[in-house]
Write an enzyme that holds these catalytic residues in place. Structure first.
Site, short mmCIF file in Angstrom:
data_model
loop_
_atom_site.label_atom_id
_atom_site.label_comp_id
_atom_site.label_asym_id
_atom_site.label_seq_id
_atom_site.Cartn_x
_atom_site.Cartn_y
_atom_site.Cartn_z
CB SER A 65 -0.93 0.01 1.20
OG SER A 65 -2.00 -0.87 0.98
CE LYS A 68 -3.90 0.69 -0.96
NZ LYS A 68 -4.52 0.30 0.33
CE1 TYR A 192 -3.95 -1.18 -4.53
CE2 TYR A 192 -4.97 -3.35 -4.49
CZ TYR A 192 -4.41 -2.28 -3.82
OH TYR A 192 -4.31 -2.31 -2.46
CE1 TYR A 244 -4.98 1.86 4.41
CE2 TYR A 244 -3.52 0.73 5.92
CZ TYR A 244 -3.87 1.08 4.65
OH TYR A 244 -3.12 0.65 3.60
CB VAL A 262 0.04 -5.81 4.25
CG1 VAL A 262 -1.23 -5.19 4.79
CG2 VAL A 262 -0.05 -6.07 2.75
N1 GLN Z 1 -2.09 -5.29 -2.03
C1 GLN Z 1 -2.61 -5.21 -0.69
C2 GLN Z 1 -4.12 -5.42 -0.69
O1 GLN Z 1 -4.78 -4.99 -1.58
C3 GLN Z 1 -2.23 -3.91 -0.09
C4 GLN Z 1 -2.78 -3.70 1.30
C5 GLN Z 1 -1.89 -2.90 2.20
O2 GLN Z 1 -0.66 -2.86 2.06
N2 GLN Z 1 -2.48 -2.32 3.23
O3 GLN Z 1 -4.67 -6.03 0.20
#
Ligand code: GLN
Length: 426
Positions: A65, A68, A192, A244, A262
């Site tokens: 993420s 993003k 993505y 978050y 993550v």
């Molecule tokens: N690719 C992961 C997902 O879509 C990214 C989530 C994250 O890093 N918080 O679940």
């Protein structure tokens, strides 16, 4: 001699590594479950392009993420801020990153930091109508420009996430159904998850964060990757939504615009100052690196990095008030200004000049020692010179090209590059 800053980072890593880490590495992406949970690294890059590192700062991790905010910035670069905001909101959702909720009326995802928003944002990179492969390449090239070197996709991680991406597929279909997603659902999830599978080290990530901190210009390569207004939007959304459902705790405790992933990475970008990245795979209940959060808390506290701890700008803006000789030997009252000039600092200058009128008939407002003059400061200083002239003074604004933009100054006041070049006839 090893820098003392590197040693401070060593100490922070050592203090964080004591005892077992809370949490576990992500397992819902099977490939990420294999990562060594004891890895721990941190890197910090300043906006003048120097990197300090400690621990496993050169180990490659899955950015997940953390991609993003960078892809959000690329989408705004390509489509404009307003067009992206039509499809993706900027409100913290207060929910987990993979929640399937949308704004009630608009049906937009709450923000681009949760998966729903990131899927919609991914689709907005590049011109409408490009192929999926062209979009993949724009994303990879864009993130590479932020890092200052060519990055790569970890195909194993990508394949592994595609096998288990049920939740992202359902989000993407929902978005497509509401006309938010501008490419088909499968292409959005594929692209993505590919952007999430890009690999980078904490060192790379700290340069990427420093590029955001530096107004979109990579401080190492000098490349302007995205425009300044796009960076402001990106950092604002990171601050409000990057952590978050822990956003409020993060803002109060750490106070640095940030994004976790993550894969165990965590980045922070402190505007005008530096970018930081940490890596430790075990995740807390919000899906953010538990030790990473601890490292950021220590860094923010030990180095005084909280965004809301800003020293007063006005105290020492006038470095010198005295007189200076013009080329014909006449004396002028001069105000030598320093530091970053913006509304609050220039307001103090205007007040001093208004309350204590200059002793000579000639007046020089000298910004050549300032580190920056923003558009508001330039306009206010130009207006100050114009008002002095209206009061019967001869007044000049002195400033360096590249620091003060003459277009920001009132049309009838020209900016002279040095006191020696003041034209006494003008
Ligand atoms: N690719 C992961 C997902 O879509 C990214 C989530 C994250 O890093 N918080 O679940």
């Amino acid at each position: 001699m090893r820098s003392q800053v590197s040693e401070y980072l060593d100490e922070i890593v050592a203090a964080t590594a004591t005892g077992p880490a809370r949490g576990e590495p992500a397992t819902y992406i099977p490939e990420l479950a294999h990562v060594d949970p004891t890895l721990l690294g941190v890197a910090l890059t300043t906006t003048d392009g120097v990197t300090y590192a400690a621990g496993d700062a050169d180990t490659m991790l899955s950015i997940q993420s953390i991609s993003k905010p960078f892809v959000y910035a690329l989408a705004m670069r390509d489509r404009g801020i307003a067009a992206v905001e039509e499809k993706v909101g900027v409100e913290p959702s207060g929910e987990a990153f993979n929640e399937m909720t949308l704004e009630e009326v608009s049906k937009r995802p709450y923000n681009p930091m949760i998966n729903a928003g990131a899927l919609a944002t991914h689709a907005l990179v590049g011109e409408p109508g490009i192929t999926d492969e062209e979009r993949d390449e724009l994303v990879l090239a864009g993130l590479s420009a932020f890092a200052g070197r060519r990055l790569e996709v970890d195909e194993k991680v990508h394949g592994s996430e595609m096998d288990t991406a049920h939740r992202n597929f359902s989000i993407a279909h929902m978005l497509y159904g509401y006309d938010i997603l501008t490419i088909d659902a499968h292409a959005a999830v594929r692209g993505y998850t590919r952007q999430c599978a890009i690999r980078a080290s904490p060192r790379d990530l700290s340069v990427m964060a420093a590029t955001l901190a530096n107004g979109g210009t990579n401080p190492v390569t000098g490349e302007q990757v995205v425009p300044v207004d796009v960076v402001r939007q990106t950092l604002s959304v990171m601050l409000a939504c990057g952590m978050y459902d822990a956003a409020g705790d993060w803002i109060t405790d750490v106070g640095i615009p940030a994004k976790s992933g993550v894969g165990g990475g965590l980045i922070g970008a402190l505007p005008g100052q530096l970018g930081v990245a940490s890596f430790s795979p075990p995740l807390d209940e919000h899906g953010s690196s538990a030790r990473g959060v601890e490292i950021f808390e220590r860094l923010s506290h030990d180095f005084g990095l909280h965004l809301m701890s800003v020293p007063p700008l006005t105290r020492s803006v006038i470095r010198d008030r005295g007189s200076v000789d013009l080329i014909d030997g006449r004396s002028a009252t001069s105000y030598v200004l320093q530091g970053p000039l913006r509304f609050s600092s220039v307001e103090a200058v205007v007040r001093v000049v208004t309350d204590n009128p200059p002793e000579h008939r000639s007046v020089v407002v000298d910004t050549t020692s300032a580190t920056s003059v923003d558009a508001t400061a330039a306009r206010m200083l130009g207006d100050l010179v114009a008002r002095l002239r209206a009061e019967g003074y001869e007044a000049w604004l002195v400033g360096l090209p590249g620091i003060i933009d003459p277009d920001d100054v009132a049309a009838d006041v020209s900016v002279v590059p040095s006191v020696g070049e003041i034209d006494l006839r003008s």
